[in-house]
Design a protein around this motif. Structure first.
Motif, PDB file in Angstrom:
ATOM      1  N   VAL A  35      64.719  26.456  15.983  1.00 37.74           N
ATOM      2  CA  VAL A  35      65.971  25.856  15.181  1.00 37.74           C
ATOM      3  C   VAL A  35      67.249  25.115  16.324  1.00 37.74           C
ATOM      4  N   PRO A  36      67.462  23.961  15.753  1.00 31.11           N
ATOM      5  CA  PRO A  36      68.431  23.112  16.539  1.00 31.11           C
ATOM      6  C   PRO A  36      69.787  24.072  16.923  1.00 31.11           C
ATOM      7  N   PRO A  37      70.228  23.901  17.862  1.00 32.78           N
ATOM      8  CA  PRO A  37      71.663  24.525  18.127  1.00 32.78           C
ATOM      9  C   PRO A  37      72.648  24.253  17.256  1.00 32.78           C
ATOM     10  N   ASN A  38      72.581  23.225  16.593  1.00 32.90           N
ATOM     11  CA  ASN A  38      73.935  22.972  15.459  1.00 32.90           C
ATOM     12  C   ASN A  38      73.598  23.276  14.140  1.00 32.90           C
ATOM     13  N   VAL A  39      72.325  24.244  13.985  1.00 27.91           N
ATOM     14  CA  VAL A  39      72.039  24.842  12.696  1.00 27.91           C
ATOM     15  C   VAL A  39      71.803  26.264  12.804  1.00 27.91           C
ATOM     16  N   THR A  40      72.354  27.033  11.924  1.00 27.78           N
ATOM     17  CA  THR A  40      72.026  28.388  11.599  1.00 27.78           C
ATOM     18  C   THR A  40      71.387  28.642  10.481  1.00 27.78           C
ATOM     19  N   LEU A  41      70.113  29.455  10.561  1.00 27.49           N
ATOM     20  CA  LEU A  41      69.532  29.687   9.319  1.00 27.49           C
ATOM     21  C   LEU A  41      69.852  31.209   9.166  1.00 27.49           C
ATOM     22  N   VAL A  42      70.134  31.530   7.701  1.00 26.22           N
ATOM     23  CA  VAL A  42      70.392  32.816   7.155  1.00 26.22           C
ATOM     24  C   VAL A  42      69.375  33.129   6.116  1.00 26.22           C
ATOM     25  N   PRO A  43      68.609  34.144   6.373  1.00 24.78           N
ATOM     26  CA  PRO A  43      67.486  34.559   5.311  1.00 24.78           C
ATOM     27  C   PRO A  43      68.222  35.320   4.326  1.00 24.78           C
ATOM     28  N   LEU A  44      67.790  34.872   2.871  1.00 27.32           N
ATOM     29  CA  LEU A  44      68.067  36.248   2.130  1.00 27.32           C
ATOM     30  C   LEU A  44      67.121  37.247   1.998  1.00 27.32           C
ATOM     31  N   PRO A  45      67.545  38.434   1.636  1.00 28.56           N
ATOM     32  CA  PRO A  45      66.671  39.512   1.510  1.00 28.56           C
ATOM     33  C   PRO A  45      65.390  39.329   0.513  1.00 28.56           C
TER      34      PRO A  45
END
Length: 119
Positions: A35-45
């Protein structure tokens, strides 16, 4: 997914940071994903389509543009999908009304402006 993330990250300004909400598709959480440092991934349940903003958008497109129709072949399907997508893409307020869930508003409200090189 890696290619998409890398190319997406390149489109962000130096002082921008993006948060992407992801469903449970296998490629969204591949262990080898960098994951690039300027992106955050938020997974759904798991098993929570009601939390996925895109599910409401797809439902809107199906109900308003794509259901109860007989389309004559591949080109007609692509044309119908393109017309539907372009109609919604030109209506930012509609997208906001469909996709801006309260939990997303909270995240936006609490987010601080990202500055490159800071933690």
């Amino acid at each position: 997914m890696q290619i998409f993330l890398d190319r997406f990250a390149e489109t962000l300004a130096e002082d921008e940071h993006a948060v992407m909400v992801l469903d449970g598709a296998g490629w969204h959480g591949a262990k080898a994903l960098a994951v690039p440092p300027n992106v955050t991934l938020v997974p759904l349940p798991p098993y929570s389509p009601q939390l996925n903003p895109m599910e409401r958008l797809w439902l809107y497109l199906r109900e308003r543009f794509l259901s109860l129709r007989v389309l004559e072949g591949y080109d007609a399907i692509v044309d119908a999908c393109s017309i539907a997508w372009n109609a919604i893409a030109d209506d930012a307020e509609r997208i906001r009304s469909l996709c801006l869930y309260p939990y997303i508003q909270k995240v936006i409200g609490r987010a601080r402006r990202y500055k490159a090189g800071t933690a």
